[in-house]
Design a protein around this motif. Sequence first.
Motif, PDB file in Angstrom:
ATOM      1  N   ARG A 144      22.867  -6.125 -18.914  1.00 44.71           N
ATOM      2  CA  ARG A 144      23.925  -7.069 -19.280  1.00 44.71           C
ATOM      3  C   ARG A 144      23.413  -8.497 -19.399  1.00 44.71           C
ATOM      4  NH1 ARG A 144      28.939  -6.661 -15.494  1.00 44.71           N
ATOM      5  NH2 ARG A 144      29.786  -7.858 -17.233  1.00 44.71           N
ATOM      6  N   GLN A 145      22.153  -8.720 -19.071  1.00 45.04           N
ATOM      7  CA  GLN A 145      21.613 -10.062 -19.150  1.00 45.04           C
ATOM      8  C   GLN A 145      21.390 -10.449 -20.603  1.00 45.04           C
ATOM      9  OE1 GLN A 145      18.105 -10.045 -16.732  1.00 45.04           O
ATOM     10  NE2 GLN A 145      19.224 -10.082 -14.814  1.00 45.04           N
ATOM     11  N   SER A 146      21.674 -11.692 -20.918  1.00 38.27           N
ATOM     12  CA  SER A 146      21.508 -12.195 -22.278  1.00 38.27           C
ATOM     13  C   SER A 146      20.032 -12.223 -22.645  1.00 38.27           C
ATOM     14  CB  SER A 146      22.103 -13.599 -22.406  1.00 38.27           C
ATOM     15  OG  SER A 146      23.487 -13.583 -22.114  1.00 38.27           O
ATOM     16  N   ILE A 147      19.733 -11.799 -23.864  1.00 31.93           N
ATOM     17  CA  ILE A 147      18.376 -11.845 -24.390  1.00 31.93           C
ATOM     18  C   ILE A 147      18.342 -12.931 -25.459  1.00 31.93           C
ATOM     19  CG2 ILE A 147      16.562 -10.589 -25.606  1.00 31.93           C
ATOM     20  CD1 ILE A 147      17.636  -8.044 -24.380  1.00 31.93           C
ATOM     21  N   GLY A 148      17.493 -13.877 -25.294  1.00 32.41           N
ATOM     22  CA  GLY A 148      17.449 -15.003 -26.218  1.00 32.41           C
ATOM     23  C   GLY A 148      17.599 -16.299 -25.459  1.00 32.41           C
ATOM     24  N   HIS A 149      17.918 -17.343 -26.158  1.00 31.64           N
ATOM     25  CA  HIS A 149      17.988 -18.642 -25.514  1.00 31.64           C
ATOM     26  C   HIS A 149      18.877 -19.566 -26.321  1.00 31.64           C
ATOM     27  CE1 HIS A 149      14.477 -18.697 -28.291  1.00 31.64           C
ATOM     28  NE2 HIS A 149      15.056 -19.822 -28.679  1.00 31.64           N
ATOM     29  N   VAL A 150      19.182 -20.700 -25.724  1.00 33.14           N
ATOM     30  CA  VAL A 150      19.899 -21.768 -26.389  1.00 33.14           C
ATOM     31  C   VAL A 150      18.898 -22.859 -26.747  1.00 33.14           C
ATOM     32  CG1 VAL A 150      21.673 -23.535 -26.128  1.00 33.14           C
ATOM     33  CG2 VAL A 150      22.037 -21.265 -25.158  1.00 33.14           C
ATOM     34  N   ASP A 151      18.992 -23.357 -27.976  1.00 32.48           N
ATOM     35  CA  ASP A 151      18.071 -24.412 -28.397  1.00 32.48           C
ATOM     36  C   ASP A 151      18.119 -25.583 -27.419  1.00 32.48           C
ATOM     37  OD1 ASP A 151      17.538 -22.849 -30.529  1.00 32.48           O
ATOM     38  OD2 ASP A 151      18.597 -24.053 -32.017  1.00 32.48           O
ATOM     39  N   SER A 152      16.948 -26.139 -27.138  1.00 33.92           N
ATOM     40  CA  SER A 152      16.864 -27.217 -26.166  1.00 33.92           C
ATOM     41  C   SER A 152      15.743 -28.167 -26.550  1.00 33.92           C
ATOM     42  CB  SER A 152      16.618 -26.658 -24.763  1.00 33.92           C
ATOM     43  OG  SER A 152      16.332 -27.677 -23.846  1.00 33.92           O
ATOM     44  N   ILE A 153      15.985 -29.457 -26.409  1.00 35.75           N
ATOM     45  CA  ILE A 153      14.932 -30.437 -26.673  1.00 35.75           C
ATOM     46  C   ILE A 153      13.831 -30.324 -25.630  1.00 35.75           C
ATOM     47  CG2 ILE A 153      14.427 -32.915 -26.717  1.00 35.75           C
ATOM     48  CD1 ILE A 153      17.125 -33.352 -28.009  1.00 35.75           C
ATOM     49  N   THR A 154      14.217 -30.027 -24.397  1.00 41.53           N
ATOM     50  CA  THR A 154      13.229 -29.863 -23.333  1.00 41.53           C
ATOM     51  C   THR A 154      12.759 -28.421 -23.278  1.00 41.53           C
ATOM     52  OG1 THR A 154      15.035 -29.531 -21.757  1.00 41.53           O
ATOM     53  CG2 THR A 154      14.134 -31.758 -21.963  1.00 41.53           C
ATOM     54  N   CYS A 155      11.641 -28.208 -22.601  1.00 41.00           N
ATOM     55  CA  CYS A 155      11.013 -26.896 -22.555  1.00 41.00           C
ATOM     56  C   CYS A 155      11.768 -25.965 -21.604  1.00 41.00           C
ATOM     57  CB  CYS A 155       9.559 -27.052 -22.104  1.00 41.00           C
ATOM     58  SG  CYS A 155       8.630 -25.499 -22.086  1.00 41.00           S
ATOM     59  N   ARG A 156      11.869 -24.697 -21.997  1.00 42.72           N
ATOM     60  CA  ARG A 156      12.549 -23.693 -21.174  1.00 42.72           C
ATOM     61  C   ARG A 156      11.581 -22.890 -20.315  1.00 42.72           C
ATOM     62  NH1 ARG A 156      14.670 -23.597 -26.219  1.00 42.72           N
ATOM     63  NH2 ARG A 156      13.192 -21.974 -26.821  1.00 42.72           N
ATOM     64  N   ALA A 157      10.303 -23.140 -20.452  1.00 40.73           N
ATOM     65  CA  ALA A 157       9.303 -22.354 -19.730  1.00 40.73           C
ATOM     66  C   ALA A 157       9.302 -22.697 -18.242  1.00 40.73           C
ATOM     67  CB  ALA A 157       7.915 -22.605 -20.312  1.00 40.73           C
ATOM     68  N   ILE A 158       8.828 -21.743 -17.459  1.00 38.23           N
ATOM     69  CA  ILE A 158       8.636 -21.956 -16.022  1.00 38.23           C
ATOM     70  C   ILE A 158       7.200 -22.415 -15.816  1.00 38.23           C
ATOM     71  CG2 ILE A 158       8.661 -20.884 -13.741  1.00 38.23           C
ATOM     72  CD1 ILE A 158      10.704 -18.896 -14.835  1.00 38.23           C
ATOM     73  N   PHE A 159       7.034 -23.625 -15.360  1.00 42.37           N
ATOM     74  CA  PHE A 159       5.714 -24.244 -15.288  1.00 42.37           C
ATOM     75  C   PHE A 159       4.772 -23.416 -14.422  1.00 42.37           C
ATOM     76  CE2 PHE A 159       2.848 -27.645 -13.535  1.00 42.37           C
ATOM     77  CZ  PHE A 159       2.194 -27.899 -14.736  1.00 42.37           C
ATOM     78  N   GLY A 160       3.599 -23.133 -14.978  1.00 41.99           N
ATOM     79  CA  GLY A 160       2.572 -22.417 -14.237  1.00 41.99           C
ATOM     80  C   GLY A 160       2.567 -20.925 -14.429  1.00 41.99           C
ATOM     81  N   THR A 161       3.480 -20.383 -15.264  1.00 34.95           N
ATOM     82  CA  THR A 161       3.533 -18.939 -15.495  1.00 34.95           C
ATOM     83  C   THR A 161       2.742 -18.582 -16.758  1.00 34.95           C
ATOM     84  OG1 THR A 161       5.601 -19.193 -16.740  1.00 34.95           O
ATOM     85  CG2 THR A 161       5.769 -18.715 -14.376  1.00 34.95           C
ATOM     86  N   PRO A 162       2.283 -17.323 -16.893  1.00 34.39           N
ATOM     87  CA  PRO A 162       1.554 -16.916 -18.103  1.00 34.39           C
ATOM     88  C   PRO A 162       2.396 -17.116 -19.353  1.00 34.39           C
ATOM     89  CG  PRO A 162       1.284 -15.286 -16.363  1.00 34.39           C
ATOM     90  CD  PRO A 162       2.324 -16.253 -15.888  1.00 34.39           C
ATOM     91  N   ALA A 163       1.738 -17.371 -20.469  1.00 34.28           N
ATOM     92  CA  ALA A 163       2.438 -17.759 -21.692  1.00 34.28           C
ATOM     93  C   ALA A 163       3.113 -16.603 -22.410  1.00 34.28           C
ATOM     94  CB  ALA A 163       1.460 -18.445 -22.643  1.00 34.28           C
ATOM     95  N   ASN A 164       2.710 -15.365 -22.124  1.00 32.19           N
ATOM     96  CA  ASN A 164       3.175 -14.237 -22.940  1.00 32.19           C
ATOM     97  C   ASN A 164       4.521 -13.685 -22.483  1.00 32.19           C
ATOM     98  OD1 ASN A 164       2.145 -13.316 -20.547  1.00 32.19           O
ATOM     99  ND2 ASN A 164       1.108 -11.537 -21.407  1.00 32.19           N
ATOM    100  N   SER A 165       5.537 -14.538 -22.398  1.00 29.09           N
ATOM    101  CA  SER A 165       6.905 -14.112 -22.103  1.00 29.09           C
ATOM    102  C   SER A 165       7.854 -15.192 -22.593  1.00 29.09           C
ATOM    103  CB  SER A 165       7.092 -13.873 -20.601  1.00 29.09           C
ATOM    104  OG  SER A 165       7.003 -15.086 -19.875  1.00 29.09           O
ATOM    105  N   GLN A 166       9.158 -14.898 -22.555  1.00 29.52           N
ATOM    106  CA  GLN A 166      10.141 -15.859 -23.052  1.00 29.52           C
ATOM    107  C   GLN A 166      10.131 -17.156 -22.257  1.00 29.52           C
ATOM    108  OE1 GLN A 166      14.098 -14.445 -23.535  1.00 29.52           O
ATOM    109  NE2 GLN A 166      13.569 -12.889 -25.038  1.00 29.52           N
ATOM    110  N   THR A 167       9.849 -17.063 -20.991  1.00 29.74           N
ATOM    111  CA  THR A 167       9.838 -18.266 -20.145  1.00 29.74           C
ATOM    112  C   THR A 167       8.427 -18.605 -19.678  1.00 29.74           C
ATOM    113  OG1 THR A 167      10.334 -16.916 -18.197  1.00 29.74           O
ATOM    114  CG2 THR A 167      12.204 -17.903 -19.364  1.00 29.74           C
ATOM    115  N   GLY A 168       7.411 -18.038 -20.336  1.00 35.05           N
ATOM    116  CA  GLY A 168       6.037 -18.291 -19.945  1.00 35.05           C
ATOM    117  C   GLY A 168       5.560 -19.671 -20.367  1.00 35.05           C
ATOM    118  N   CYS A 169       4.721 -20.269 -19.546  1.00 33.55           N
ATOM    119  CA  CYS A 169       4.252 -21.630 -19.778  1.00 33.55           C
ATOM    120  C   CYS A 169       2.845 -21.654 -20.361  1.00 33.55           C
ATOM    121  CB  CYS A 169       4.302 -22.421 -18.474  1.00 33.55           C
ATOM    122  SG  CYS A 169       3.447 -24.012 -18.517  1.00 33.55           S
TER     123      CYS A 169
END
Length: 314
Positions: A144-169
Amino acid sequence: MRNIPPALQAHLNSGVTTLCRLLKITLADGRQFGATTLDRDIDFEGLTYYAQNGFDSSIIASDASFDVDNAEGYSLYSTDVPGITVEMAERGELDGAEWAMVLVNYRDLSMGALLLDGGDVGEVRTASNTVFMPELLSYAMRLRQSIGHVDSITCRAIFGTPANSQTGCGVNTDSLWLPATVTAVNTDEPKVTYQVSNIASLPTAAKRWRVRWKSGNNVSSRLYQVEAVDSATGQITQIEPLPFAVENGDQLEIRPDCDKTFSVCRDVYSNHLDFKGENLIPIGQASDTPGAGVPGSTGGGSSFNSNGPSQQRH
């Protein structure tokens, strides 16, 4: 369909059953703890399930659309369960835990187990020296979790995580951590402040910081945000509340954090190719929407373009 061992199925069909439920909690580091609805402890598959008066399996139910019809389950762990403590919950050691509930014949455990449900441990609370886990969320909730994102001027990534995911940095923060030791604690301030040693080499341009505690009562894998760092004096001002008081001699690690703007991602961390934001979205003048500024944004554009609003859900 459920995979029911034949011997257990025959017991269920007999009409007279001796059944109980077993709840297993597995922490992120692999440690496991168990509770049972029975009035005595049960050893099953190498794990002891402790009898708990506060353990209520409730009714596990969901419909074909995976909508949850109830709380999925409710459990209470007090100090009677060896290994689980209030301090563990306060430090965040129960974060990211998973659960599984099975049905067994306590008179003949060799019949095997019927898996009723499993999933993620949600909210964890503590009160009166007791650990509460009121949310046992089924794996079906992940659908039931939403897949995708809302456009944002700031970055949605989690700082320090691998880049190969939706929230990867993509930034490796291992080399950014600097060890320090608490040398003094100021308890008179409205916010927790403490002096530490060995942070004179921290970059002064950083706007955000994270600390993780390596010794003392607050030791855990959690990263706490701090409000301000004075590398010259060694003073740190904590913005996130800590579960326990800071004491002299406590050891920690501190590193700069990212403020999610494109300029910092590009100029400080050289990671602009992994920037997960839309920094070129036109925005309105600051005078158009007072107090609604976005970090890293500049005025002069419009909050709407020819294609519609500047924020779109994908």
